[in-house]
Design a protein around this motif. Structure first.
Motif, PDB file in Angstrom:
ATOM      1  N   ARG A 390      -0.875  -5.168  -5.994  1.00  0.00           N
ATOM      2  CA  ARG A 390      -1.361  -6.338  -4.968  1.00  0.00           C
ATOM      3  C   ARG A 390      -0.073  -6.511  -4.135  1.00  0.00           C
ATOM      4  O   ARG A 390      -0.100  -6.682  -2.881  1.00  0.00           O
ATOM      5  CB  ARG A 390      -1.649  -7.479  -5.713  1.00  0.00           C
ATOM      6  CG  ARG A 390      -3.243  -7.440  -6.299  1.00  0.00           C
ATOM      7  CD  ARG A 390      -3.581  -8.769  -7.058  1.00  0.00           C
ATOM      8  NE  ARG A 390      -4.832  -8.908  -7.179  1.00  0.00           N
ATOM      9  CZ  ARG A 390      -5.635 -10.081  -7.668  1.00  0.00           C
ATOM     10  NH1 ARG A 390      -4.968 -10.906  -7.998  1.00  0.00           N
ATOM     11  NH2 ARG A 390      -6.972  -9.901  -8.059  1.00  0.00           N
ATOM     12  N   PHE A 391       1.107  -6.434  -4.712  1.00  0.00           N
ATOM     13  CA  PHE A 391       2.200  -6.610  -4.115  1.00  0.00           C
ATOM     14  C   PHE A 391       2.676  -5.859  -3.086  1.00  0.00           C
ATOM     15  O   PHE A 391       2.905  -6.225  -1.938  1.00  0.00           O
ATOM     16  CB  PHE A 391       3.445  -6.765  -5.098  1.00  0.00           C
ATOM     17  CG  PHE A 391       4.748  -7.162  -4.415  1.00  0.00           C
ATOM     18  CD1 PHE A 391       4.934  -8.616  -4.792  1.00  0.00           C
ATOM     19  CD2 PHE A 391       5.627  -6.400  -4.034  1.00  0.00           C
ATOM     20  CE1 PHE A 391       6.292  -9.183  -4.077  1.00  0.00           C
ATOM     21  CE2 PHE A 391       6.731  -7.013  -3.394  1.00  0.00           C
ATOM     22  CZ  PHE A 391       7.249  -8.313  -3.490  1.00  0.00           C
ATOM     23  N   TRP A 392       2.559  -4.523  -3.267  1.00  0.00           N
ATOM     24  CA  TRP A 392       2.854  -3.582  -2.089  1.00  0.00           C
ATOM     25  C   TRP A 392       1.662  -3.614  -1.143  1.00  0.00           C
ATOM     26  O   TRP A 392       1.958  -3.360   0.007  1.00  0.00           O
ATOM     27  CB  TRP A 392       2.623  -2.386  -2.813  1.00  0.00           C
ATOM     28  CG  TRP A 392       4.025  -1.949  -3.565  1.00  0.00           C
ATOM     29  CD1 TRP A 392       4.123  -1.758  -4.980  1.00  0.00           C
ATOM     30  CD2 TRP A 392       5.231  -1.802  -3.028  1.00  0.00           C
ATOM     31  NE1 TRP A 392       5.327  -1.771  -5.467  1.00  0.00           N
ATOM     32  CE2 TRP A 392       6.241  -1.756  -4.030  1.00  0.00           C
ATOM     33  CE3 TRP A 392       5.882  -1.750  -1.609  1.00  0.00           C
ATOM     34  CZ2 TRP A 392       7.714  -1.557  -3.899  1.00  0.00           C
ATOM     35  CZ3 TRP A 392       7.415  -1.771  -1.503  1.00  0.00           C
ATOM     36  CH2 TRP A 392       7.984  -1.687  -2.530  1.00  0.00           C
ATOM     37  N   ASN A 393       0.378  -3.773  -1.576  1.00  0.00           N
ATOM     38  CA  ASN A 393      -0.648  -3.639  -0.305  1.00  0.00           C
ATOM     39  C   ASN A 393      -0.582  -5.005   0.649  1.00  0.00           C
ATOM     40  O   ASN A 393      -0.579  -5.028   1.725  1.00  0.00           O
ATOM     41  CB  ASN A 393      -1.904  -4.002  -1.089  1.00  0.00           C
ATOM     42  CG  ASN A 393      -2.939  -2.578  -1.036  1.00  0.00           C
ATOM     43  OD1 ASN A 393      -2.353  -1.748  -1.532  1.00  0.00           O
ATOM     44  ND2 ASN A 393      -3.977  -2.689  -0.472  1.00  0.00           N
ATOM     45  N   VAL A 394      -0.020  -6.143   0.026  1.00  0.00           N
ATOM     46  CA  VAL A 394       0.137  -7.451   0.689  1.00  0.00           C
ATOM     47  C   VAL A 394       1.441  -7.308   1.707  1.00  0.00           C
ATOM     48  O   VAL A 394       1.627  -7.232   3.001  1.00  0.00           O
ATOM     49  CB  VAL A 394       0.504  -8.478   0.069  1.00  0.00           C
ATOM     50  CG1 VAL A 394       1.107  -9.811   0.880  1.00  0.00           C
ATOM     51  CG2 VAL A 394      -0.545  -9.039  -0.930  1.00  0.00           C
ATOM     52  N   LEU A 395       2.423  -6.352   1.246  1.00  0.00           N
ATOM     53  CA  LEU A 395       3.582  -6.036   2.086  1.00  0.00           C
ATOM     54  C   LEU A 395       3.274  -4.948   3.448  1.00  0.00           C
ATOM     55  O   LEU A 395       3.666  -5.234   4.510  1.00  0.00           O
ATOM     56  CB  LEU A 395       4.573  -5.344   1.143  1.00  0.00           C
ATOM     57  CG  LEU A 395       5.481  -6.298   0.544  1.00  0.00           C
ATOM     58  CD1 LEU A 395       6.484  -5.585  -0.394  1.00  0.00           C
ATOM     59  CD2 LEU A 395       5.860  -7.534   1.039  1.00  0.00           C
ATOM     60  N   MET A 396       2.385  -4.131   2.888  1.00  0.00           N
ATOM     61  CA  MET A 396       1.776  -3.087   3.897  1.00  0.00           C
ATOM     62  C   MET A 396       0.914  -4.010   5.072  1.00  0.00           C
ATOM     63  O   MET A 396       0.914  -3.614   6.231  1.00  0.00           O
ATOM     64  CB  MET A 396       0.737  -2.046   3.289  1.00  0.00           C
ATOM     65  CG  MET A 396       1.803  -0.887   2.786  1.00  0.00           C
ATOM     66  SD  MET A 396       0.822   0.466   2.270  1.00  0.00           S
ATOM     67  CE  MET A 396      -0.302  -0.208   0.717  1.00  0.00           C
ATOM     68  N   GLY A 397      -0.094  -4.931   4.563  1.00  0.00           N
ATOM     69  CA  GLY A 397      -0.691  -5.508   5.582  1.00  0.00           C
ATOM     70  C   GLY A 397       0.296  -6.299   6.520  1.00  0.00           C
ATOM     71  O   GLY A 397      -0.011  -6.665   7.665  1.00  0.00           O
ATOM     72  N   GLY A 398       1.353  -7.044   5.906  1.00  0.00           N
ATOM     73  CA  GLY A 398       2.433  -7.682   6.793  1.00  0.00           C
ATOM     74  C   GLY A 398       2.981  -6.710   7.896  1.00  0.00           C
ATOM     75  O   GLY A 398       2.979  -7.343   8.927  1.00  0.00           O
ATOM     76  N   ALA A 399       3.281  -5.521   7.446  1.00  0.00           N
ATOM     77  CA  ALA A 399       3.917  -4.810   8.564  1.00  0.00           C
ATOM     78  C   ALA A 399       2.858  -4.423   9.710  1.00  0.00           C
ATOM     79  O   ALA A 399       3.190  -4.410  10.813  1.00  0.00           O
ATOM     80  CB  ALA A 399       4.148  -3.317   7.905  1.00  0.00           C
ATOM     81  N   ILE A 400       1.762  -4.192   9.196  1.00  0.00           N
ATOM     82  CA  ILE A 400       0.493  -3.821  10.242  1.00  0.00           C
ATOM     83  C   ILE A 400       0.423  -4.990  11.147  1.00  0.00           C
ATOM     84  O   ILE A 400       0.260  -5.068  12.386  1.00  0.00           O
ATOM     85  CB  ILE A 400      -0.806  -3.395   9.514  1.00  0.00           C
ATOM     86  CG1 ILE A 400      -0.565  -2.262   9.025  1.00  0.00           C
ATOM     87  CG2 ILE A 400      -1.926  -3.441  10.460  1.00  0.00           C
ATOM     88  CD1 ILE A 400      -1.724  -1.739   8.219  1.00  0.00           C
ATOM     89  N   ALA A 401       0.274  -6.350  10.650  1.00  0.00           N
ATOM     90  CA  ALA A 401       0.299  -7.423  11.365  1.00  0.00           C
ATOM     91  C   ALA A 401       1.463  -7.672  12.298  1.00  0.00           C
ATOM     92  O   ALA A 401       1.316  -8.195  13.523  1.00  0.00           O
ATOM     93  CB  ALA A 401      -0.080  -8.784  10.497  1.00  0.00           C
ATOM     94  N   GLY A 402       2.612  -7.556  11.586  1.00  0.00           N
ATOM     95  CA  GLY A 402       3.738  -7.555  12.728  1.00  0.00           C
ATOM     96  C   GLY A 402       3.604  -6.714  13.744  1.00  0.00           C
ATOM     97  O   GLY A 402       4.075  -7.005  14.871  1.00  0.00           O
ATOM     98  N   ILE A 403       3.132  -5.447  13.671  1.00  0.00           N
ATOM     99  CA  ILE A 403       3.142  -4.558  14.744  1.00  0.00           C
ATOM    100  C   ILE A 403       2.283  -5.134  15.674  1.00  0.00           C
ATOM    101  O   ILE A 403       2.177  -4.980  16.939  1.00  0.00           O
ATOM    102  CB  ILE A 403       2.611  -3.072  14.283  1.00  0.00           C
ATOM    103  CG1 ILE A 403       3.899  -2.400  13.550  1.00  0.00           C
ATOM    104  CG2 ILE A 403       2.136  -2.130  15.491  1.00  0.00           C
ATOM    105  CD1 ILE A 403       3.343  -1.024  12.785  1.00  0.00           C
TER     106      ILE A 403
END
Length: 503
Positions: A390-403
């Motif tokens: 869950r932790f790593w997926n949330v971080l990946m989701g944040g990076a995508i939203a930031g882009i």
């Protein structure tokens, strides 16, 4: 020696049950929601497109080619390829359907009907390019009443199937949506000023794709998070901080690509807070997301007022990512300039959709992610670290939203302003739900919402009597229909929003 597991109480195994038995069991689950929803929409369409239509004609302009010679070649090649693909997909469709009916097991793969429809649509657009059609004019009353009759027929067919305890096939909903959209668009354009009001169809679609870019990134972020069991309400904050960071870093470094990387990092930092507070300390995920949105809105507004306004040339002049044409593909009439004349962020959007879809549904990693989102206890028993996943997926989701947030300051405009994301993070959540937590569905829903957003300005330009506020509320109204199940089954991952404590 093989063993066979039976269901409680005897009988055949569930996996080996005859197709007729499975269909009989499925009939008990057929709901009246789809029939009621389509019936209400059909009645609305009949009133709007039929009884409220006028005698005007609606015109739709086709994009003019930048290079006539290259466009003609691209149109002809695209027409031939689309024709061959259409024939091949239709052949596969009927072959697999006939094989499935003969054996009593299996259905047509979901990608095949979608690919067939896409190939036919491209074939039609390529045909317009080959014929060098520059404008299409249609009588609004005739199209309106035709659309109304088709909508009523599809709604009646759905009600008939529901009464027979049979689920309506997917093509019914797809056809209904396409006919309703065509009727709605003709009705709006025909209501404009002048004897024959018209709009640029290619411009409308191109603007819709552009406006959908941050929505797609935001909805993909939500898909990654919710598929693993975390509700990401903070998409709005991730978009906003991504836009702010992209503007400042690109200005300071005089490099727009550095701003793009900074936007991804900013979105990841927001997700880091969300992950730590909600996963490690088990704070309610929705509350954390709302608090982060308010916090980032206040923080960026404060920094804008105190720093960026004081020195705009040194901190808030990031420049823009230029649009890039893909050779040959950008010369295809109508669809070429729309899809293949994009900035780097636009092309990253296509890549992100494909990678997230393939990753979730065609890799071992995706299987683990979906297992964690559906049944974390079972995933834990087979050795999957639930909270780390869950932790790593949330971080990946944040990076995508930031882009996605970088789109506002590196593509749309060349400066940051207060709350410039304009609530699109919440619309991305609506696209996520309307797309049924599927990357492709979320992408298509985001395009639909971008279309509704762009249509607001078109309505104002042509002088249509339809209030622009109606288009602004459309994404949320569609989401309510989706959540209510009136346009099909919409179920989030079972463990979405539920914290997991090992043991």
């Amino acid at each position: 020696m093989s063993t066979t597991t039976t269901q409680p109480g005897g009988g055949t195994p569930a996996g080996n049950a005859p197709a007729s038995s499975r269909r009989a069991a499925a009939t008990e689950l057929v709901s009246w929601k789809a029939g009621i929803g389509l019936s209400l929409l059909a009645i609305l369409g009949t009133v709007l497109f039929g009884f409220m239509s006028n005698s005007k004609s609606a015109g739709f302009g086709i994009a003019e080619a930048a290079n006539e010679a290259a466009s003609s070649v691209a149109a002809l090649v695209t027409f031939v390829l689309a024709l061959l693909l259409s024939v091949w997909f239709i052949y596969l469709w009927f072959t697999r359907r006939r094989s499935g009916l003969a054996t009593g097991s299996g259905t047509v793969p979901g990608w095949l009907p979608a690919s067939t429809v896409a190939a036919v649509v491209v074939l039609g657009l390529a045909a317009l390019g080959v014929a060098k059609v520059s404008k299409i004019t249609v009588p609004s009353a005739a199209i309106g009443w035709t659309a109304a009759v088709i909508l009523l027929a599809l709604a009646g067919y759905t009600v008939y199937l529901t009464q027979a305890k049979t689920a309506a096939p997917r093509w019914v909903g797809g056809t209904f949506a396409a006919v309703f959209l065509i009727g709605f668009l003709v009705w709006i354009v025909a209501g404009g000023n002048g004897d024959e009001p018209s709009i640029s169809l290619a411009g409308l679609i191109a603007g819709s794709v552009t406006l959908a870019v941050p929505l797609v990134f935001g909805s993909l972020s939500g898909v990654l998070c919710e598929r693993v069991g975390v509700v990401n309400i903070a998409i709005e904050g991730q978009l906003l901080l991504g836009a702010f960071s992209a503007a400042v870093v690109a200005t300071v470094t005089h490099n727009v690509y550095a701003g793009l990387v900074a936007a991804a990092v900013a979105g990841t930092l927001v997700s880091l807070v969300l992950a730590v507070v909600s996963i490690k300390y088990l704070v309610n995920q929705i509350i954390v997301g709302v608090v982060l949105n308010v916090l980032i809105s206040g923080l960026t507004s404060f920094l804008f007022s105190t720093l960026l306004t004081a020195d705009p040339d040194g901190l808030n002049k990031p420049g823009r990512l230029p649009p890039v044409d893909i050779p040959f593909l950008s010369d295809i009439p109508i669809i070429g300039p729309i899809l293949f004349h994009q900035s780097l962020v636009g092309y990253l959007m296509y890549i992100a959709v494909i990678v997230v879809y393939l990753g979730l549904f065609h890799t071992k990693w995706g299987l683990r992610v979906r297992a964690v989102g559906e049944h974390p206890q079972a995933a834990d028993t087979v050795g999957i670290n639930v909270n780390r996943t869950r932790f790593w997926n949330v971080l990946m989701g944040g990076a995508i939203a930031g882009i996605g947030g970088s789109f506002f300051t590196l593509v749309s405009v060349d400066a940051f302003s207060k709350d410039m994301s304009g609530g699109r993070g919440y619309i991305a959540l609506a696209a996520l739900i309307f797309g049924r937590w599927n990357p492709i569905g979320a992408f298509l829903a985001a395009l639909l919402f971008g279309f509704a957003d762009n249509l607001q300005s078109v309505i104002t330009i042509i002088g249509s009597p339809v209030p622009s506020q109606f288009m602004a509320m459309l994404p949320y109204a569609l989401t309510v229909f989706a959540v209510a199940g009136l346009v099909g089954r919409s179920r989030p991952p079972a463990a979405s929003g539920i914290p997991y404590v090992k043991g």
